[in-house]
Design a protein around this motif. Structure first.
Motif, PDB file in Angstrom:
ATOM      1  N   ASP A  14      33.611  52.482 -60.885  1.00 51.48           N
ATOM      2  CA  ASP A  14      33.802  52.853 -59.281  1.00 51.48           C
ATOM      3  C   ASP A  14      32.983  52.606 -58.346  1.00 51.48           C
ATOM      4  OD1 ASP A  14      36.715  52.913 -60.331  1.00 51.48           O
ATOM      5  OD2 ASP A  14      36.861  55.019 -59.837  1.00 51.48           O
ATOM      6  N   VAL A  49      37.387  53.082 -54.613  1.00 53.64           N
ATOM      7  CA  VAL A  49      37.812  52.425 -55.750  1.00 53.64           C
ATOM      8  C   VAL A  49      38.917  53.155 -56.826  1.00 53.64           C
ATOM      9  CG1 VAL A  49      37.440  50.908 -57.652  1.00 53.64           C
ATOM     10  CG2 VAL A  49      36.009  50.974 -55.595  1.00 53.64           C
ATOM     11  N   ALA A  50      38.599  54.578 -56.866  1.00 49.84           N
ATOM     12  CA  ALA A  50      39.572  55.299 -57.760  1.00 49.84           C
ATOM     13  C   ALA A  50      40.847  55.003 -57.562  1.00 49.84           C
ATOM     14  CB  ALA A  50      38.919  56.671 -57.917  1.00 49.84           C
ATOM     15  N   ARG A  53      42.445  51.788 -57.986  1.00 48.37           N
ATOM     16  CA  ARG A  53      42.867  51.466 -59.362  1.00 48.37           C
ATOM     17  C   ARG A  53      44.240  52.098 -59.526  1.00 48.37           C
ATOM     18  NH1 ARG A  53      40.626  53.702 -62.921  1.00 48.37           N
ATOM     19  NH2 ARG A  53      39.096  54.955 -61.750  1.00 48.37           N
TER      20      ARG A  53
END
Length: 168
Positions: A14, A49-50, A53
């Motif tokens: 990430d 980014v977490a 996702r």
């Protein structure tokens, strides 16, 4: 060039992916479109980014064990998708680490993103390019993407031109 591995991003990727997105956008836009300003809010979104996702497929390109590129695909019908065609995936956030640019790394990332979109049952891949960014538009058109004004997004912060690729 060493072998490029394209795979799904993992939690430990990430931070690297977030920095690639921010630095890739800052470097490329600064060169080609100096009028573009990346706000702190936008940088924070790119670095999250977490969260991405959880709702989309984030792919990374790995070269010699280091994450050097990324692209994200939203499934057909995903809540955050900006696709305007039915049964279409939404492709966003293609970026290459500035230190690795110019090595053709976007090709394996896009090849895998399009392959995964087919696996998801999509008939199309939709995407948007910042209006005026001819280099990025050409990258996609050279792959067979077609300009589609009906999918354009005219947002307060940015004007985006729409493109799509027929998969089936």
């Amino acid at each position: 060039m060493a072998e490029v591995l394209v795979r799904e991003a993992r939690p430990e990727d990430d931070a690297a992916v977030g920095e690639i997105l921010v630095s890739g956008y800052l470097t490329r836009y600064a060169q080609k479109m100096p009028e573009v300003v990346l706000t702190d809010r936008r940088k924070a979104e790119l670095r999250d980014v977490a969260s991405k996702r959880k709702e989309a497929l984030v792919l990374v390109a790995e070269l010699e064990g280091k994450v050097v590129g990324t692209v994200t695909v939203w499934r057909p019908g995903a809540a955050a998708s900006e696709a305007w065609l039915p049964e279409a995936c939404d492709l966003r956030h293609l970026a290459i680490d500035p230190a690795a640019q110019g090595r053709g790394l976007s090709k394996p990332l896009l090849d895998e993103a399009e392959r995964r979109a087919r696996q998801m049952g999509a008939n199309y891949v939709c995407l948007h390019v910042r209006r005026g960014n001819r280099g990025v538009a050409k990258l996609y058109m050279d792959r067979g993407y077609v300009r589609a004004a009906e999918g354009d997004l005219d947002l307060p912060e940015v004007l985006l031109d729409a493109y799509f690729l027929r998969l089936r």
